[in-house]
Motif scaffolding. Structure first.
Motif, PDB file in Angstrom:
ATOM      1  N   PRO A 112      -4.847  17.090 -34.224  1.00 11.35           N
ATOM      2  CA  PRO A 112      -3.903  16.015 -34.556  1.00 11.35           C
ATOM      3  C   PRO A 112      -3.595  15.116 -33.362  1.00 11.35           C
ATOM      4  O   PRO A 112      -3.339  13.919 -33.541  1.00 11.35           O
ATOM      5  CB  PRO A 112      -2.657  16.761 -35.056  1.00 11.35           C
ATOM      6  N   ARG A 113      -3.653  15.671 -32.157  1.00  2.00           N
ATOM      7  CA  ARG A 113      -3.437  14.819 -30.974  1.00  2.00           C
ATOM      8  C   ARG A 113      -4.559  13.796 -30.823  1.00  2.00           C
ATOM      9  O   ARG A 113      -4.318  12.675 -30.362  1.00  2.00           O
ATOM     10  CB  ARG A 113      -3.314  15.696 -29.729  1.00  2.00           C
ATOM     11  N   SER A 116      -3.498  10.860 -33.069  1.00  2.00           N
ATOM     12  CA  SER A 116      -2.434  10.040 -32.487  1.00  2.00           C
ATOM     13  C   SER A 116      -2.970   9.220 -31.317  1.00  2.00           C
ATOM     14  O   SER A 116      -2.585   8.058 -31.118  1.00  2.00           O
ATOM     15  CB  SER A 116      -1.265  10.923 -32.029  1.00  2.00           C
ATOM     16  N   THR A 152      -5.315  19.656 -40.200  1.00  2.00           N
ATOM     17  CA  THR A 152      -5.002  18.649 -39.189  1.00  2.00           C
ATOM     18  C   THR A 152      -4.153  17.524 -39.772  1.00  2.00           C
ATOM     19  O   THR A 152      -3.131  17.135 -39.207  1.00  2.00           O
ATOM     20  CB  THR A 152      -6.310  18.070 -38.605  1.00  2.00           C
ATOM     21  N   LEU A 156      -0.217  16.086 -39.220  1.00  4.89           N
ATOM     22  CA  LEU A 156       0.157  14.683 -39.008  1.00  4.89           C
ATOM     23  C   LEU A 156       1.191  14.237 -40.039  1.00  4.89           C
ATOM     24  O   LEU A 156       2.044  13.392 -39.747  1.00  4.89           O
ATOM     25  CB  LEU A 156      -1.084  13.806 -39.091  1.00  4.89           C
ATOM     26  N   SER A 173       3.800  15.655 -36.011  1.00  5.88           N
ATOM     27  CA  SER A 173       3.842  14.651 -37.069  1.00  5.88           C
ATOM     28  C   SER A 173       3.629  13.260 -36.493  1.00  5.88           C
ATOM     29  O   SER A 173       4.016  12.970 -35.360  1.00  5.88           O
ATOM     30  CB  SER A 173       5.164  14.721 -37.823  1.00  5.88           C
ATOM     31  N   GLU A 174       3.019  12.407 -37.291  1.00  7.64           N
ATOM     32  CA  GLU A 174       2.657  11.055 -36.854  1.00  7.64           C
ATOM     33  C   GLU A 174       3.215  10.040 -37.854  1.00  7.64           C
ATOM     34  O   GLU A 174       2.622   9.786 -38.905  1.00  7.64           O
ATOM     35  CB  GLU A 174       1.131  10.942 -36.757  1.00  7.64           C
TER      36      GLU A 174
END
Length: 317
Positions: A112-113, A116, A152, A156, A173-174
């Motif tokens: 997930p990073r 972002s 993933t 997010l 979370s995004e």
């Protein structure tokens, strides 16, 4: 009874347009074992284009689980108006990285990073891809993930995971992602097999109660693998346990690869069906289109079609 032939470009889906694929776009990312590489696939024409981030799965294939995979989804979404960005996550076998670190072989936090990071660097991506400058709508960003990629994208969308190493609740979370599609994401610890809990403990430490981003969860009624869970609805937990707004598409006769979404003629597709892939392309595109453009009737139209067809069933909350 044979499945009906699905015409991918009948309304509400517009005619496909030519696409351009550019790769790799590469970034050095501090703390990452390898540079972050991605493929960017864009419509040849149009502006104010929404962005779709696609997260690949884990799997046994070398190149399916990388920026080179998921052509049936990537090409369809791009030819119908999305700028599609698919990175190679660090779990990909193509990289051959050390998997003995605290995240284990899944690199579940770095994935997930990666997404972002991509959103943070859309300006640079736009500049790197010929002909893309000035054509992205940064206010309309969606994400799609399959299998581990579903995990993933769930993170997010707000799902929290208890780190099996530290015990901390990980929140990646995004909020810039406005809608998501999760294909067969891992379910909760309830009903998960002892094998998967031991091998991949991060997959069964999920808290869906914070997953507030609008999502469509896609499952197959034949996607039951005792190595993961014997519970038939395990991969629908993201729908059952997360707050609304959520929708669930249960695809009839579909296994884990949904007829072949992960690659053209992929040998790992146990339920190969071009008709099923075509239906899934249309249904998921319609969901994302209306989620990002609320005045667009694509989703309500496709739901009515699905209710009267044989591809599967849709429920919402």
């Amino acid at each position: 009874m044979p499945e009906p032939t699905v015409k991918p470009d009948r309304p509400p889906v517009p005619m496909a347009t030519p696409i351009l694929s550019f790769s790799p776009v590469t970034f050095e990312v501090p703390g990452r074992q390898a540079p972050l590489e991605m493929r960017v696939v864009v419509p040849a024409t149009g502006d104010k284009l929404p962005v779709l981030l696609l997260s690949h799965g884990h799997g046994s294939s070398n190149f399916i689980a990388s920026m080179r995979g998921y052509g049936p989804l990537v090409d369809f979404y791009a030819s119908h108006g999305f700028v599609v960005i698919i990175p190679t996550h660090q779990n990909s076998k193509t990289l051959g990285l050390d998997t003995s670190g605290p995240e284990g072989p899944l690199f579940w936090k770095s994935r997930p990073r990666d997404m972002s990071f991509i959103i943070d660097h859309l300006d640079e991506i736009e500049t790197a891809v010929p002909g893309l400058a000035g054509r992205i709508d940064r206010n309309r960003i969606a994400a799609v993930g399959h299998s581990l990629g579903g995990h993933t994208v769930a993170m997010l969308a707000g799902m929290r995971v208890k780190d099996p190493e530290s015990g901390e609740d990980v929140d990646l979370s995004e909020p810039r992602i406005k809608a998501a599609v999760l294909f067969s994401p891992p379910g909760s610890g309830s009903g998960a097999s002892a094998t998967i809990a031991e091998r991949y403990p991060a997959l069964v430490n999920s808290d869906f109660s914070f997953m507030t981003t609008p999502c469509l969860i896609v499952t197959g009624d034949k996607d039951i693998n005792p190595m993961f869970s014997e519970r038939a609805d395990w991969r629908a937990d993201a729908y059952r346990l997360a707050p609304g707004p959520k929708s669930l598409l249960t695809v009839r006769d579909a296994g884990h690869i949904f007829g072949g979404i992960s690659g053209y003629d992929a040998a790992e597709t146990s339920d190969e069906s071009p008709e099923r892939v075509a239906a899934i392309q249309r249904i998921t595109w319609a969901y994302l289109r209306t989620a990002l453009y609320p005045d667009d009737p694509a989703w309500s139209t496709i739901k009515s079609e699905t209710e009267t067809g044989s591809q599967g069933r849709i429920e919402s909350k």
